[in-house]
Design an enzyme around this catalytic site. Structure first.
Site, PDB file in Angstrom:
ATOM      1  N   ASP A 183       0.873  -1.172   0.000  1.00 58.56           N
ATOM      2  CA  ASP A 183       0.000   0.000   0.000  1.00 58.56           C
ATOM      3  C   ASP A 183       0.915   1.228   0.000  1.00 58.56           C
ATOM      4  OD1 ASP A 183      -2.364   1.620   0.358  1.00 58.56           O
ATOM      5  OD2 ASP A 183      -1.881   1.803   2.480  1.00 58.56           O
ATOM      6  N   SER A 184       0.320   2.383  -0.232  1.00 58.83           N
ATOM      7  CA  SER A 184       1.105   3.622  -0.141  1.00 58.83           C
ATOM      8  C   SER A 184       1.571   3.878   1.290  1.00 58.83           C
ATOM      9  CB  SER A 184       0.246   4.804  -0.587  1.00 58.83           C
ATOM     10  OG  SER A 184      -0.833   4.965   0.314  1.00 58.83           O
TER      11      SER A 184
ATOM     12  N   TYR B  15      -0.731   8.311  -2.509  1.00 59.71           N
ATOM     13  CA  TYR B  15      -0.810   8.012  -3.945  1.00 59.71           C
ATOM     14  C   TYR B  15      -1.980   8.751  -4.602  1.00 59.71           C
ATOM     15  CZ  TYR B  15       2.269   3.776  -3.846  1.00 59.71           C
ATOM     16  OH  TYR B  15       3.310   2.885  -3.758  1.00 59.71           O
ATOM     17  N   GLY B  16      -2.958   9.133  -3.767  1.00 58.25           N
ATOM     18  CA  GLY B  16      -4.261   9.610  -4.248  1.00 58.25           C
ATOM     19  C   GLY B  16      -4.274  10.571  -5.416  1.00 58.25           C
TER      20      GLY B  16
ATOM     21  N   CYS C 146      -4.474  -1.529  -1.818  1.00 63.56           N
ATOM     22  CA  CYS C 146      -4.603  -0.091  -2.028  1.00 63.56           C
ATOM     23  C   CYS C 146      -5.530   0.098  -3.226  1.00 63.56           C
ATOM     24  CB  CYS C 146      -3.220   0.477  -2.330  1.00 63.56           C
ATOM     25  SG  CYS C 146      -3.222   2.209  -2.808  1.00 63.56           S
ATOM     26  N   ASN C 147      -6.638   0.785  -3.004  1.00 60.62           N
ATOM     27  CA  ASN C 147      -7.588   0.981  -4.108  1.00 60.62           C
ATOM     28  C   ASN C 147      -6.972   1.822  -5.216  1.00 60.62           C
ATOM     29  OD1 ASN C 147      -9.142   0.615  -1.472  1.00 60.62           O
ATOM     30  ND2 ASN C 147     -10.744   0.321  -2.990  1.00 60.62           N
ATOM     31  N   THR C 148      -6.178   2.829  -4.815  1.00 61.55           N
ATOM     32  CA  THR C 148      -5.593   3.738  -5.801  1.00 61.55           C
ATOM     33  C   THR C 148      -4.582   3.004  -6.679  1.00 61.55           C
ATOM     34  OG1 THR C 148      -5.785   5.411  -4.061  1.00 61.55           O
ATOM     35  CG2 THR C 148      -4.576   6.035  -6.040  1.00 61.55           C
TER      36      THR C 148
ATOM     37  N   CYS D  12     -10.994   3.190   0.218  1.00 64.28           N
ATOM     38  CA  CYS D  12      -9.554   3.389   0.407  1.00 64.28           C
ATOM     39  C   CYS D  12      -9.188   2.601   1.652  1.00 64.28           C
ATOM     40  CB  CYS D  12      -9.245   4.873   0.606  1.00 64.28           C
ATOM     41  SG  CYS D  12      -7.555   5.192   1.190  1.00 64.28           S
ATOM     42  N   THR D  13      -8.099   1.857   1.586  1.00 59.35           N
ATOM     43  CA  THR D  13      -7.775   0.941   2.685  1.00 59.35           C
ATOM     44  C   THR D  13      -7.337   1.660   3.961  1.00 59.35           C
ATOM     45  OG1 THR D  13      -5.539   0.674   1.766  1.00 59.35           O
ATOM     46  CG2 THR D  13      -7.202  -0.965   1.150  1.00 59.35           C
ATOM     47  N   HIS D  14      -7.023   2.933   3.866  1.00 62.30           N
ATOM     48  CA  HIS D  14      -6.718   3.686   5.089  1.00 62.30           C
ATOM     49  C   HIS D  14      -7.992   3.959   5.913  1.00 62.30           C
ATOM     50  CE1 HIS D  14      -2.798   4.612   3.281  1.00 62.30           C
ATOM     51  NE2 HIS D  14      -2.412   5.103   4.443  1.00 62.30           N
TER      52      HIS D  14
HETATM   53  N1  DGL Z   1      -4.663   3.244   0.910  1.00 59.38           N
HETATM   54  C1  DGL Z   1      -4.814   3.801  -0.348  1.00 59.38           C
HETATM   55  C2  DGL Z   1      -6.036   3.408  -1.105  1.00 59.38           C
HETATM   56  O1  DGL Z   1      -6.620   2.407  -0.790  1.00 59.38           O
HETATM   57  C3  DGL Z   1      -3.974   4.901  -0.829  1.00 59.38           C
HETATM   58  C4  DGL Z   1      -4.306   6.240  -0.308  1.00 59.38           C
HETATM   59  C5  DGL Z   1      -3.325   7.256  -0.784  1.00 59.38           C
HETATM   60  O2  DGL Z   1      -2.128   6.985  -0.711  1.00 59.38           O
HETATM   61  O3  DGL Z   1      -3.765   8.305  -1.244  1.00 59.38           O
HETATM   62  O4  DGL Z   1      -6.452   4.067  -2.014  1.00 59.38           O
END
Ligand code: DGL
Length: 250
Positions: free
Chosen positions: A8-9, A40-41, A71-73, A182-184
């Site tokens: 993930d990011s 990463y967004g 990570c979805n992104t 988003c996984t965060h």
């Molecule tokens: N955890 C991330 C996701 O699922 C990345 C969020 C990010 O880095 O902007 O999208």
């Protein structure tokens, strides 16, 4: 025993690891937080693809049998490229949980919180296209959510104000299902649920992604359940943010 690479990011992918570990408790885990390049967004797809290649090479070098793009992104930007460039490696990506939200909504409105990269990705747009005739779908970027989680601010007035700013427009539109894209964001779930109040369900796709990982491991004939459990944590930036969130999922 399977070696499961996860990246993930930042620390967000640990929300997926937490679910993986529930159903795959005796595997070897390799977790990579790309926190030197987080978030990463708003980054370009080409940038994220480059990072995904570098991290994939590291995880494969450590012996990963499968890679969970937690990570979805990164899933939106890079999973197609990864599958093309590493045809022998099974990759599991994040699915925006629009389907369970669309099937469960009573108000007919579902809200999606995700990063800008995820919301403009073709994977999300295709999924959206399948359901938007039946339900109204409203979206909002979880502005500042990733920074809160990386900074270890998971509750309190600052977390509440930041979450409210992005969540309220979805609630005002009548959403009774909120998809965490988003996984965060699951690390902010207590705040999100409190602000939603009763009658609104918050949906995290991580359990479904964990089940899909198990399914693919079995399909590929990669032995699971033989133990012992282990986890190695890697990070491209400082270690504190990852260790702080790891303590919550141990
Ligand atoms: N955890 C991330 C996701 O699922 C990345 C969020 C990010 O880095 O902007 O999208």
């Amino acid at each position: 025993m399977a070696s499961i690479g996860i990246f993930d990011s930042g620390s967000g992918g640990l929300s997926v690891y937490r679910e993986l570990r529930k159903i795959l408790p005796r595997e070897r885990y390799l977790y990579f937080s790309d926190n030197a390049h987080c978030p990463y967004g708003e980054k370009s797809a080409a940038y994220i693809q480059d990072r995904a290649r570098v991290i994939t090479d590291i995880l494969l070098g450590m012996g990963a049998d499968i890679i969970v793009v937690a990570c979805n992104t990164a899933t939106a930007a890079a999973i197609a490229t990864l599958r093309e460039e590493y045809p022998a490696v099974p990759f599991i990506g994040m699915e925006p949980a629009v389907k369970p939200a669309a099937l469960g909504t009573e108000s007919g409105v579902i809200g999606v919180l995700a990063t800008a990269g995820t919301l403009k990705g073709s994977k999300y747009l295709n999924t959206r296209g399948q359901y938007e005739d039946d339900v109204k779908i409203v979206e909002h970027v979880g502005q500042g959510f990733v920074e809160l989680v990386e900074g270890g601010i998971l509750d309190g007035p600052e977390a509440e104000a930041t979450v409210r700013a992005s969540l309220q427009p979805l609630l005002d539109a009548g959403a009774d299902r909120i998809v965490l894209g988003c996984t965060h964001y699951p690390f902010l779930q207590p705040v999100i649920e409190r602000l939603c109040g009763s009658g609104v369900q918050v949906i995290d796709p991580a359990p479904a992604v964990a089940r899909q990982t198990l399914h693919v491991l079995q399909e590929k004939g990669i032995p699971v359940g033989e133990g012992p459990f282990s986890i190695d944590l890697y990070h491209s930036g400082e270690p504190e943010s990852l260790l702080r969130i790891y303590k919550l999922v141990q």
